[in-house]
Design a protein around this motif. Structure first.
Motif, PDB file in Angstrom:
ATOM      1  N   ARG A   1     -15.064  10.625  28.910  1.00 49.64           N
ATOM      2  CA  ARG A   1     -13.690  11.139  28.999  1.00 49.64           C
ATOM      3  C   ARG A   1     -13.369  11.617  30.425  1.00 49.64           C
ATOM      4  O   ARG A   1     -12.269  11.413  30.927  1.00 49.64           O
ATOM      5  N   ASP A   2     -14.337  12.258  31.079  1.00 47.89           N
ATOM      6  CA  ASP A   2     -14.113  12.777  32.432  1.00 47.89           C
ATOM      7  C   ASP A   2     -13.842  11.676  33.455  1.00 47.89           C
ATOM      8  O   ASP A   2     -13.289  11.949  34.517  1.00 47.89           O
ATOM      9  N   ASP A   3     -14.237  10.446  33.143  1.00 46.44           N
ATOM     10  CA  ASP A   3     -14.032   9.321  34.059  1.00 46.44           C
ATOM     11  C   ASP A   3     -12.670   8.655  33.871  1.00 46.44           C
ATOM     12  O   ASP A   3     -12.270   7.827  34.683  1.00 46.44           O
ATOM     13  N   LEU A   4     -11.980   8.981  32.778  1.00 50.15           N
ATOM     14  CA  LEU A   4     -10.684   8.384  32.483  1.00 50.15           C
ATOM     15  C   LEU A   4      -9.557   9.204  33.105  1.00 50.15           C
ATOM     16  O   LEU A   4      -9.754  10.344  33.500  1.00 50.15           O
ATOM     17  N   ALA A   5      -8.378   8.606  33.169  1.00 54.52           N
ATOM     18  CA  ALA A   5      -7.167   9.312  33.585  1.00 54.52           C
ATOM     19  C   ALA A   5      -6.178   9.263  32.421  1.00 54.52           C
ATOM     20  O   ALA A   5      -5.975   8.206  31.824  1.00 54.52           O
TER      21      ALA A   5
ATOM     22  N   ILE B   1      -2.423   9.479  31.451  1.00 58.30           N
ATOM     23  CA  ILE B   1      -1.112   9.370  32.095  1.00 58.30           C
ATOM     24  C   ILE B   1      -0.070   8.968  31.060  1.00 58.30           C
ATOM     25  O   ILE B   1      -0.188   7.912  30.431  1.00 58.30           O
ATOM     26  N   GLU B   2       0.920   9.813  30.893  1.00 60.89           N
ATOM     27  CA  GLU B   2       2.049   9.523  30.007  1.00 60.89           C
ATOM     28  C   GLU B   2       1.612   9.064  28.626  1.00 60.89           C
ATOM     29  O   GLU B   2       2.148   8.117  28.065  1.00 60.89           O
ATOM     30  N   GLY B   3       0.599   9.718  28.066  1.00 60.14           N
ATOM     31  CA  GLY B   3       0.143   9.408  26.717  1.00 60.14           C
ATOM     32  C   GLY B   3      -0.809   8.234  26.608  1.00 60.14           C
ATOM     33  O   GLY B   3      -1.191   7.847  25.510  1.00 60.14           O
ATOM     34  N   ASN B   4      -1.204   7.659  27.742  1.00 59.85           N
ATOM     35  CA  ASN B   4      -2.156   6.544  27.745  1.00 59.85           C
ATOM     36  C   ASN B   4      -3.437   6.958  28.460  1.00 59.85           C
ATOM     37  O   ASN B   4      -3.395   7.677  29.460  1.00 59.85           O
ATOM     38  N   TRP B   5      -4.560   6.466  27.962  1.00 57.53           N
ATOM     39  CA  TRP B   5      -5.842   6.661  28.629  1.00 57.53           C
ATOM     40  C   TRP B   5      -6.093   5.463  29.523  1.00 57.53           C
ATOM     41  O   TRP B   5      -6.042   4.324  29.063  1.00 57.53           O
ATOM     42  N   TYR B   6      -6.378   5.727  30.781  1.00 58.50           N
ATOM     43  CA  TYR B   6      -6.682   4.682  31.755  1.00 58.50           C
ATOM     44  C   TYR B   6      -8.187   4.684  32.019  1.00 58.50           C
ATOM     45  O   TYR B   6      -8.742   5.702  32.450  1.00 58.50           O
ATOM     46  N   PHE B   7      -8.827   3.551  31.735  1.00 61.22           N
ATOM     47  CA  PHE B   7     -10.273   3.391  31.890  1.00 61.22           C
ATOM     48  C   PHE B   7     -10.605   2.854  33.280  1.00 61.22           C
ATOM     49  O   PHE B   7      -9.908   1.965  33.780  1.00 61.22           O
ATOM     50  N   PRO B   8     -11.697   3.356  33.885  1.00 56.01           N
ATOM     51  CA  PRO B   8     -12.114   2.785  35.166  1.00 56.01           C
ATOM     52  C   PRO B   8     -12.428   1.299  34.992  1.00 56.01           C
ATOM     53  O   PRO B   8     -12.947   0.891  33.931  1.00 56.01           O
ATOM     54  N   PRO B   9     -12.128   0.474  35.985  1.00 54.32           N
ATOM     55  CA  PRO B   9     -12.326  -0.972  35.821  1.00 54.32           C
ATOM     56  C   PRO B   9     -13.757  -1.368  35.470  1.00 54.32           C
ATOM     57  O   PRO B   9     -13.965  -2.308  34.702  1.00 54.32           O
ATOM     58  N   GLN B  10     -14.748  -0.648  35.980  1.00 53.41           N
ATOM     59  CA  GLN B  10     -16.141  -0.993  35.694  1.00 53.41           C
ATOM     60  C   GLN B  10     -16.543  -0.678  34.254  1.00 53.41           C
ATOM     61  O   GLN B  10     -17.577  -1.141  33.794  1.00 53.41           O
ATOM     62  N   SER B  11     -15.693   0.058  33.518  1.00 48.84           N
ATOM     63  CA  SER B  11     -16.010   0.388  32.128  1.00 48.84           C
ATOM     64  C   SER B  11     -15.517  -0.680  31.147  1.00 48.84           C
ATOM     65  O   SER B  11     -15.844  -0.643  29.962  1.00 48.84           O
ATOM     66  N   VAL B  12     -14.722  -1.628  31.633  1.00 43.30           N
ATOM     67  CA  VAL B  12     -14.184  -2.699  30.788  1.00 43.30           C
ATOM     68  C   VAL B  12     -15.217  -3.822  30.720  1.00 43.30           C
ATOM     69  O   VAL B  12     -15.774  -4.238  31.740  1.00 43.30           O
ATOM     70  N   ARG B  13     -15.469  -4.290  29.511  1.00 40.30           N
ATOM     71  CA  ARG B  13     -16.466  -5.351  29.334  1.00 40.30           C
ATOM     72  C   ARG B  13     -16.080  -6.606  30.114  1.00 40.30           C
ATOM     73  O   ARG B  13     -14.909  -7.012  30.128  1.00 40.30           O
ATOM     74  N   GLU B  14     -17.072  -7.172  30.749  1.00 40.04           N
ATOM     75  CA  GLU B  14     -16.866  -8.376  31.548  1.00 40.04           C
ATOM     76  C   GLU B  14     -16.291  -9.497  30.693  1.00 40.04           C
ATOM     77  O   GLU B  14     -16.739  -9.743  29.578  1.00 40.04           O
ATOM     78  N   GLY B  15     -15.265 -10.147  31.210  1.00 38.43           N
ATOM     79  CA  GLY B  15     -14.648 -11.269  30.517  1.00 38.43           C
ATOM     80  C   GLY B  15     -13.616 -10.891  29.476  1.00 38.43           C
ATOM     81  O   GLY B  15     -13.029 -11.762  28.843  1.00 38.43           O
ATOM     82  N   ALA B  16     -13.347  -9.581  29.301  1.00 33.69           N
ATOM     83  CA  ALA B  16     -12.407  -9.138  28.262  1.00 33.69           C
ATOM     84  C   ALA B  16     -10.956  -9.296  28.674  1.00 33.69           C
ATOM     85  O   ALA B  16     -10.085  -9.469  27.830  1.00 33.69           O
ATOM     86  N   LEU B  17     -10.688  -9.244  29.974  1.00 33.40           N
ATOM     87  CA  LEU B  17      -9.311  -9.277  30.453  1.00 33.40           C
ATOM     88  C   LEU B  17      -9.016 -10.564  31.208  1.00 33.40           C
ATOM     89  O   LEU B  17      -9.822 -11.023  32.012  1.00 33.40           O
ATOM     90  N   HIS B  18      -7.826 -11.113  30.935  1.00 36.58           N
ATOM     91  CA  HIS B  18      -7.378 -12.356  31.570  1.00 36.58           C
ATOM     92  C   HIS B  18      -5.961 -12.119  32.078  1.00 36.58           C
ATOM     93  O   HIS B  18      -5.097 -11.673  31.313  1.00 36.58           O
ATOM     94  N   LYS B  19      -5.730 -12.396  33.356  1.00 32.89           N
ATOM     95  CA  LYS B  19      -4.423 -12.106  33.965  1.00 32.89           C
ATOM     96  C   LYS B  19      -3.271 -12.709  33.179  1.00 32.89           C
ATOM     97  O   LYS B  19      -3.343 -13.842  32.729  1.00 32.89           O
TER      98      LYS B  19
END
Length: 100
Positions: free
Chosen positions: A15-19, A21-39
């Motif tokens: 939790r301390d690594d997240l931000a 903002i406006e009711g949303n939790w923002y995860f650090p990019p290195q915490s997202v599983r590889e290959g999970a996000l596609h532009k």
């Protein structure tokens, strides 16, 4: 904390690594599983954060179009407003369950 879509963990961080903002939790990019996000080409610009990069989430059978977003290049003043540098951090659509 975990971000879970259809039973699949997409991101996980303390939790301390997240931000928060406006009711949303923002995860650090290195915490997202590889290959999970596609532009995604979906455009959006926040008046105080900057231009968003939307992401389609697709991993292990879980899929959600425009299910995440980040702000790679923050506008001046955004870090001070939040109290943390959240450039590149990833927030998720409400269909992605974020919990402890």
């Amino acid at each position: 904390m975990k971000a879970v879509l259809d039973g699949v963990v997409i991101a996980e961080a303390d939790r301390d690594d997240l931000a928060s903002i406006e009711g949303n939790w923002y995860f650090p990019p290195q915490s997202v599983r590889e290959g999970a996000l596609h532009k995604s080409p979906t455009p959006y610009t926040c008046p105080w954060k900057g231009t968003a990069q939307y992401w389609n989430v697709a991993l292990d059978g879980a899929e959600l179009t425009d299910g995440a977003w980040s702000y790679p290049d923050l506008y001046p003043g955004a870090v001070e407003r939040v109290g943390k540098d959240f450039a590149g951090y990833v927030a998720f659509d409400r269909k992605v369950v974020v919990s402890d």
